[in-house]
Write an enzyme that holds these catalytic residues in place. Structure first.
Site, PDB file in Angstrom:
ATOM      1  N   GLN A  93       0.835  -1.196   0.000  1.00  0.00           N
ATOM      2  CA  GLN A  93       0.000   0.000   0.000  1.00  0.00           C
ATOM      3  C   GLN A  93       0.872   1.249   0.000  1.00  0.00           C
ATOM      4  OE1 GLN A  93      -3.052  -0.124   3.015  1.00  0.00           O
ATOM      5  NE2 GLN A  93      -3.790  -2.119   2.318  1.00  0.00           N
ATOM      6  N   GLY A  94       0.343   2.323  -0.553  1.00  0.00           N
ATOM      7  CA  GLY A  94       1.056   3.598  -0.578  1.00  0.00           C
ATOM      8  C   GLY A  94       2.102   3.700  -1.674  1.00  0.00           C
ATOM      9  N   LYS A  99      -4.203   2.700  -7.321  1.00  0.00           N
ATOM     10  CA  LYS A  99      -4.645   3.564  -8.417  1.00  0.00           C
ATOM     11  C   LYS A  99      -4.444   2.870  -9.770  1.00  0.00           C
ATOM     12  CE  LYS A  99      -4.169   7.985  -8.069  1.00  0.00           C
ATOM     13  NZ  LYS A  99      -3.680   9.371  -8.002  1.00  0.00           N
ATOM     14  N   ASN A 126     -13.846   4.553   5.656  1.00  0.00           N
ATOM     15  CA  ASN A 126     -12.726   4.184   4.787  1.00  0.00           C
ATOM     16  C   ASN A 126     -12.378   5.360   3.866  1.00  0.00           C
ATOM     17  OD1 ASN A 126     -10.777   2.873   3.327  1.00  0.00           O
ATOM     18  ND2 ASN A 126     -12.063   1.111   2.794  1.00  0.00           N
ATOM     19  N   ALA A 129     -10.002   4.903   0.694  1.00  0.00           N
ATOM     20  CA  ALA A 129     -10.659   4.285  -0.461  1.00  0.00           C
ATOM     21  C   ALA A 129     -11.627   5.267  -1.117  1.00  0.00           C
ATOM     22  CB  ALA A 129     -11.393   3.017  -0.035  1.00  0.00           C
ATOM     23  N   ILE A 130     -12.372   5.999  -0.318  1.00  0.00           N
ATOM     24  CA  ILE A 130     -13.338   6.960  -0.866  1.00  0.00           C
ATOM     25  C   ILE A 130     -12.628   7.992  -1.731  1.00  0.00           C
ATOM     26  CG2 ILE A 130     -14.937   8.829  -0.272  1.00  0.00           C
ATOM     27  CD1 ILE A 130     -15.776   7.055   2.163  1.00  0.00           C
ATOM     28  N   LEU A 132      -9.808   7.652  -3.314  1.00  0.00           N
ATOM     29  CA  LEU A 132      -9.366   6.977  -4.540  1.00  0.00           C
ATOM     30  C   LEU A 132     -10.536   6.829  -5.512  1.00  0.00           C
ATOM     31  CD1 LEU A 132      -7.283   5.353  -6.219  1.00  0.00           C
ATOM     32  CD2 LEU A 132      -8.049   3.326  -4.962  1.00  0.00           C
ATOM     33  N   TYR A 133     -11.653   6.344  -5.044  1.00  0.00           N
ATOM     34  CA  TYR A 133     -12.800   6.148  -5.915  1.00  0.00           C
ATOM     35  C   TYR A 133     -13.304   7.474  -6.478  1.00  0.00           C
ATOM     36  CZ  TYR A 133     -12.821   1.484  -3.800  1.00  0.00           C
ATOM     37  OH  TYR A 133     -12.469   0.233  -3.372  1.00  0.00           O
TER      38      TYR A 133
END
Length: 156
Positions: A93-94, A99, A126, A129-130, A132-133
């Protein structure tokens, strides 16, 4: 197998038949994320029960870094394409994998289903994630899923 086309990377998405089941089951989210996604073992069991689910593994070269699962769900009031699970192992992660993976997964869903909308659900806590989406155009639609997660939709 789909190449993710990252500069200097050999990332790919491998389908159900090419998944190393034991290795995929060893993927873990970061501490504090445990309640945001079902364990991979549970995902694979669900995929075995419902043939519409498409579990895929995400690799960087031969290094397993994540897991996702999607389908066209026909058993609801509306037939919908769902990106139901997306997990990048805590160790990776990171680093931009989430992405890159989401980008190619969305391409795959659009090509495979020719969809006008793609759905997913997320717990409001979260925030990572939000974000990112939302970067990809997903927006909350005011619905809750069967697990009381907030539903987001991307209009393709």
């Amino acid at each position: 197998e789909i190449s993710l086309g990252l500069v200097g990377s050999e990332m790919c998405i491998r389908d159900r038949n090419d998944i190393n089941r034991k290795a995929v089951q060893g993927l873990k989210v970061a501490k504090g994320q445990e309640g945001y996604i079902e364990p991979v073992t549970e995902c694979l069991e669900e995929a075995g029960q419902f043939s519409c689910w498409r579990p895929v593994a995400v690799y960087d070269g031969e290094k397993l870094i994540g897991f996702a699962m999607y389908c066209r769900w026909k058993d609801s009031p509306h037939e919908r394409v769902w990106l139901d699970r997306l997990l990048i192992d805590a160790r990776y992660q990171g680093k931009g994998y989430g992405k890159a993976c989401l980008s190619k997964l969305l391409e795959r869903l659009k090509a495979e289903y020719g969809c006008g909308e793609i759905y997913l659900s997320v717990f409001p806590e979260n925030k990572v994630a939000i974000r990112l989406y939302e970067e990809f155009g997903f927006r909350f639609n005011g619905e809750k899923d069967i697990h009381n997660e907030d539903v987001m939709v991307l209009v393709c």
